[in-house]
Scaffold this motif. Structure first.
Motif, PDB file in Angstrom:
ATOM      1  N   PRO A   1     -52.445 -49.625  68.866  1.00  0.00           N
ATOM      2  CA  PRO A   1     -52.679 -48.399  69.653  1.00  0.00           C
ATOM      3  C   PRO A   1     -52.089 -47.162  68.980  1.00  0.00           C
ATOM      4  O   PRO A   1     -52.677 -46.082  69.033  1.00  0.00           O
ATOM      5  CB  PRO A   1     -51.981 -48.693  70.987  1.00  0.00           C
ATOM      6  CG  PRO A   1     -51.884 -50.163  71.066  1.00  0.00           C
ATOM      7  CD  PRO A   1     -51.737 -50.645  69.654  1.00  0.00           C
ATOM      8  N   ALA A   2     -50.927 -47.321  68.338  1.00  0.00           N
ATOM      9  CA  ALA A   2     -50.275 -46.175  67.691  1.00  0.00           C
ATOM     10  C   ALA A   2     -51.118 -45.642  66.538  1.00  0.00           C
ATOM     11  O   ALA A   2     -51.277 -44.418  66.377  1.00  0.00           O
ATOM     12  CB  ALA A   2     -48.889 -46.576  67.190  1.00  0.00           C
ATOM     13  N   VAL A   3     -51.667 -46.538  65.724  1.00  0.00           N
ATOM     14  CA  VAL A   3     -52.493 -46.119  64.585  1.00  0.00           C
ATOM     15  C   VAL A   3     -53.754 -45.398  65.075  1.00  0.00           C
ATOM     16  O   VAL A   3     -54.134 -44.351  64.536  1.00  0.00           O
ATOM     17  CB  VAL A   3     -52.868 -47.341  63.713  1.00  0.00           C
ATOM     18  CG1 VAL A   3     -53.960 -46.973  62.705  1.00  0.00           C
ATOM     19  CG2 VAL A   3     -51.644 -47.875  62.987  1.00  0.00           C
ATOM     20  N   VAL A   4     -54.402 -45.963  66.100  1.00  0.00           N
ATOM     21  CA  VAL A   4     -55.626 -45.334  66.633  1.00  0.00           C
ATOM     22  C   VAL A   4     -55.310 -43.990  67.268  1.00  0.00           C
ATOM     23  O   VAL A   4     -56.057 -43.018  67.114  1.00  0.00           O
ATOM     24  CB  VAL A   4     -56.316 -46.277  67.650  1.00  0.00           C
ATOM     25  CG1 VAL A   4     -57.469 -45.557  68.350  1.00  0.00           C
ATOM     26  CG2 VAL A   4     -56.821 -47.520  66.946  1.00  0.00           C
ATOM     27  N   LYS A   5     -54.184 -43.911  67.986  1.00  0.00           N
ATOM     28  CA  LYS A   5     -53.784 -42.644  68.602  1.00  0.00           C
ATOM     29  C   LYS A   5     -53.548 -41.588  67.531  1.00  0.00           C
ATOM     30  O   LYS A   5     -53.986 -40.428  67.675  1.00  0.00           O
ATOM     31  CB  LYS A   5     -52.507 -42.851  69.424  1.00  0.00           C
ATOM     32  CG  LYS A   5     -51.992 -41.588  70.118  1.00  0.00           C
ATOM     33  CD  LYS A   5     -52.977 -41.078  71.155  1.00  0.00           C
ATOM     34  CE  LYS A   5     -52.456 -39.865  71.884  1.00  0.00           C
ATOM     35  NZ  LYS A   5     -53.451 -39.313  72.840  1.00  0.00           N
ATOM     36  N   LEU A   6     -52.879 -41.963  66.452  1.00  0.00           N
ATOM     37  CA  LEU A   6     -52.621 -41.033  65.351  1.00  0.00           C
ATOM     38  C   LEU A   6     -53.931 -40.565  64.734  1.00  0.00           C
ATOM     39  O   LEU A   6     -54.111 -39.367  64.443  1.00  0.00           O
ATOM     40  CB  LEU A   6     -51.744 -41.721  64.297  1.00  0.00           C
ATOM     41  CG  LEU A   6     -51.379 -40.881  63.061  1.00  0.00           C
ATOM     42  CD1 LEU A   6     -50.519 -39.700  63.458  1.00  0.00           C
ATOM     43  CD2 LEU A   6     -50.664 -41.758  62.037  1.00  0.00           C
ATOM     44  N   PHE A   7     -54.873 -41.482  64.559  1.00  0.00           N
ATOM     45  CA  PHE A   7     -56.167 -41.148  63.945  1.00  0.00           C
ATOM     46  C   PHE A   7     -56.974 -40.210  64.833  1.00  0.00           C
ATOM     47  O   PHE A   7     -57.506 -39.193  64.366  1.00  0.00           O
ATOM     48  CB  PHE A   7     -56.951 -42.422  63.664  1.00  0.00           C
ATOM     49  CG  PHE A   7     -58.316 -42.189  63.056  1.00  0.00           C
ATOM     50  CD1 PHE A   7     -58.434 -41.624  61.797  1.00  0.00           C
ATOM     51  CD2 PHE A   7     -59.464 -42.530  63.759  1.00  0.00           C
ATOM     52  CE1 PHE A   7     -59.679 -41.410  61.234  1.00  0.00           C
ATOM     53  CE2 PHE A   7     -60.713 -42.310  63.196  1.00  0.00           C
ATOM     54  CZ  PHE A   7     -60.824 -41.749  61.932  1.00  0.00           C
ATOM     55  N   THR A   8     -57.079 -40.540  66.130  1.00  0.00           N
ATOM     56  CA  THR A   8     -57.856 -39.694  67.052  1.00  0.00           C
ATOM     57  C   THR A   8     -57.209 -38.311  67.220  1.00  0.00           C
ATOM     58  O   THR A   8     -57.897 -37.300  67.342  1.00  0.00           O
ATOM     59  CB  THR A   8     -58.022 -40.375  68.416  1.00  0.00           C
ATOM     60  OG1 THR A   8     -56.731 -40.739  68.936  1.00  0.00           O
ATOM     61  CG2 THR A   8     -58.883 -41.619  68.299  1.00  0.00           C
ATOM     62  N   TRP A   9     -55.881 -38.277  67.197  1.00  0.00           N
ATOM     63  CA  TRP A   9     -55.173 -37.007  67.278  1.00  0.00           C
ATOM     64  C   TRP A   9     -55.450 -36.155  66.047  1.00  0.00           C
ATOM     65  O   TRP A   9     -55.701 -34.946  66.142  1.00  0.00           O
ATOM     66  CB  TRP A   9     -53.668 -37.262  67.416  1.00  0.00           C
ATOM     67  CG  TRP A   9     -52.833 -36.013  67.384  1.00  0.00           C
ATOM     68  CD1 TRP A   9     -52.662 -35.079  68.372  1.00  0.00           C
ATOM     69  CD2 TRP A   9     -52.039 -35.558  66.266  1.00  0.00           C
ATOM     70  NE1 TRP A   9     -51.820 -34.087  67.949  1.00  0.00           N
ATOM     71  CE2 TRP A   9     -51.422 -34.339  66.669  1.00  0.00           C
ATOM     72  CE3 TRP A   9     -51.791 -36.061  64.988  1.00  0.00           C
ATOM     73  CZ2 TRP A   9     -50.587 -33.635  65.812  1.00  0.00           C
ATOM     74  CZ3 TRP A   9     -50.967 -35.360  64.143  1.00  0.00           C
ATOM     75  CH2 TRP A   9     -50.369 -34.152  64.554  1.00  0.00           C
ATOM     76  N   ALA A  10     -55.445 -36.796  64.880  1.00  0.00           N
ATOM     77  CA  ALA A  10     -55.708 -36.079  63.638  1.00  0.00           C
ATOM     78  C   ALA A  10     -57.167 -35.583  63.588  1.00  0.00           C
ATOM     79  O   ALA A  10     -57.438 -34.494  63.066  1.00  0.00           O
ATOM     80  CB  ALA A  10     -55.432 -36.978  62.436  1.00  0.00           C
ATOM     81  N   LEU A  11     -58.096 -36.367  64.152  1.00  0.00           N
ATOM     82  CA  LEU A  11     -59.496 -35.954  64.198  1.00  0.00           C
ATOM     83  C   LEU A  11     -59.660 -34.653  64.984  1.00  0.00           C
ATOM     84  O   LEU A  11     -60.494 -33.803  64.630  1.00  0.00           O
ATOM     85  CB  LEU A  11     -60.352 -37.044  64.854  1.00  0.00           C
ATOM     86  CG  LEU A  11     -60.784 -38.219  63.969  1.00  0.00           C
ATOM     87  CD1 LEU A  11     -61.561 -39.238  64.796  1.00  0.00           C
ATOM     88  CD2 LEU A  11     -61.629 -37.746  62.784  1.00  0.00           C
ATOM     89  N   GLU A  12     -58.888 -34.515  66.054  1.00  0.00           N
ATOM     90  CA  GLU A  12     -58.973 -33.294  66.866  1.00  0.00           C
ATOM     91  C   GLU A  12     -58.489 -32.070  66.103  1.00  0.00           C
ATOM     92  O   GLU A  12     -58.907 -30.945  66.383  1.00  0.00           O
ATOM     93  CB  GLU A  12     -58.148 -33.476  68.147  1.00  0.00           C
ATOM     94  CG  GLU A  12     -58.717 -34.521  69.086  1.00  0.00           C
ATOM     95  CD  GLU A  12     -57.780 -34.797  70.265  1.00  0.00           C
ATOM     96  OE1 GLU A  12     -56.709 -34.157  70.319  1.00  0.00           O
ATOM     97  OE2 GLU A  12     -58.122 -35.642  71.107  1.00  0.00           O
ATOM     98  N   LEU A  13     -57.591 -32.289  65.127  1.00  0.00           N
ATOM     99  CA  LEU A  13     -57.036 -31.170  64.363  1.00  0.00           C
ATOM    100  C   LEU A  13     -57.916 -30.767  63.199  1.00  0.00           C
ATOM    101  O   LEU A  13     -57.843 -29.637  62.710  1.00  0.00           O
ATOM    102  CB  LEU A  13     -55.639 -31.536  63.848  1.00  0.00           C
ATOM    103  CG  LEU A  13     -54.563 -31.823  64.913  1.00  0.00           C
ATOM    104  CD1 LEU A  13     -53.268 -32.214  64.225  1.00  0.00           C
ATOM    105  CD2 LEU A  13     -54.344 -30.630  65.828  1.00  0.00           C
ATOM    106  N   VAL A  14     -58.713 -31.734  62.714  1.00  0.00           N
ATOM    107  CA  VAL A  14     -59.550 -31.461  61.540  1.00  0.00           C
ATOM    108  C   VAL A  14     -60.722 -30.544  61.907  1.00  0.00           C
ATOM    109  O   VAL A  14     -61.376 -30.744  62.907  1.00  0.00           O
ATOM    110  CB  VAL A  14     -60.089 -32.788  60.956  1.00  0.00           C
ATOM    111  CG1 VAL A  14     -61.078 -32.496  59.831  1.00  0.00           C
ATOM    112  CG2 VAL A  14     -58.960 -33.639  60.427  1.00  0.00           C
TER     113      VAL A  14
END
Length: 312
Positions: free
Chosen positions: A299-312
């Motif tokens: 869950p932590a890895v996916v949360k980090l990825f989805t959070w980063a997608l919102e910033l890109v």
């Protein structure tokens, strides 16, 4: 609902089902042979039926075909990245079980752990993408993986694996999908019931495997934590960073591949170590610790990825 929260809930569910398997083994309701039969039932019957059911339940769309091809490509590239990164991070030194550590850090329990998670994220569409990933996994694990562990290229084992019930299920499913052949109603309901067994049975079987490891000894070994960190956090985060700029690949495909690559170490390592008279106890220690820790890291890895997608 937040994707990481969905995965966390599913991970907690799988952890509880793991505990059921551990209790069953510790209370001698199931022994080692029973656990192996449990796993075989999931791999040889439940998973192939689940795959066929997923293809039968997904309506034909050109979008899905394109996404399946992206899954093939992204899975292959991901394994190349994982292999290169793990060889750099897990160094060869005298006295270390480097081959076991590298195999454990590269290859994931993507069938047992991956299918329930992909199903929780995207339903049958997630399972649809997972079948493409599994095809790539089998090719890498039974060529590079076996050579890594044993130094031998087992062509017969690869051919046998490519003719396994799961791969046959994928072939049947593809025929149903592309030729739009519906399952008869009664057969469809039967397949649905059997497919529903996958998550509970796979996780209970995984718990039985974990129970067979000497967890107390495993938890005292700092090297096990390092290998688990490489497998579950360090390389998946690198992979997530590489996935970020790939906006031309659907987000759903990137997330499914990321989850499957970030799943815990494959039980296959322990089985192959037993077969080739290697240190199967050490392999089982890594498997057990990685399985338990992955409930938080995925869950932590996916949360980090989805959070980063919102910033890109």
């Amino acid at each position: 609902m937040d994707l990481a929260w969905i995965i966390l809930k599913q991970a907690i569910l799988m952890l509880l089902l793991n505990v059921v398997g551990i209790i069953a083994y510790r209370t001698k309701v199931v022994d080692k042979n029973g656990g192996r039969q449990f796993s075989n039932f999931v791999l040889e019957i439940v998973t192939p039926v689940l795959v066929v059911n997923a293809y039968a339940d997904v309506e034909y769309e050109s979008r899905l075909v394109v996404n399946m091809l992206w899954t093939f490509l992204l899975a292959a590239v991901s394994y190349v990245v994982f292999i290169a990164a793990v060889y750099l991070l897990v160094r060869q030194k005298p006295g270390r079980e480097t081959e076991i550590e590298r195999f454990s850090a590269i290859y994931s329990n993507c069938g047992f752990m991956g299918i329930p998670l992909a199903s929780a994220i995207l339903g049958n569409e997630g399972v649809f993408y997972t079948t493409a990933f599994l095809s790539v996994f089998f090719c890498f694990a039974w060529t590079h993986g076996i050579m890594l562990l044993t130094g031998q290229h087992d062509r017969k084992a690869l051919v046998k694996k490519l003719c396994s019930p799961t791969m046959i299920g994928i072939a049947i499913g593809l025929l149903l999908f592309f030729f739009r052949i519906p399952l008869p109603d009664l057969l469809g309901k039967t397949f649905g019931y059997v497919a529903g067994l996958n998550t509970p049975m796979a996780m209970v079987a995984s718990g039985i495997s974990v129970a067979q490891a000497d967890l107390f000894h495993a938890l005292k070994n700092p090297r096990v934590y390092y290998v688990s960190a490489v497998k579950l956090l360090i390389v998946p985060v690198i992979l997530a960073a590489l996935f970020l700029p790939l906006g031309f690949i659907p987000e759903s495909v990137r997330i499914v591949v990321l989850v499957l690559m970030a799943a815990p170490s494959a039980a296959m390592c322990t089985l192959q170590c037993q077969k080739h008279d290697m240190n199967d106890a050490y392999a089982s220690h890594i498997f057990a610790v990685a399985t338990l820790v992955s409930m938080l890291t995925m869950p932590a890895v996916v949360k980090l990825f989805t959070w980063a997608l919102e910033l890109v």
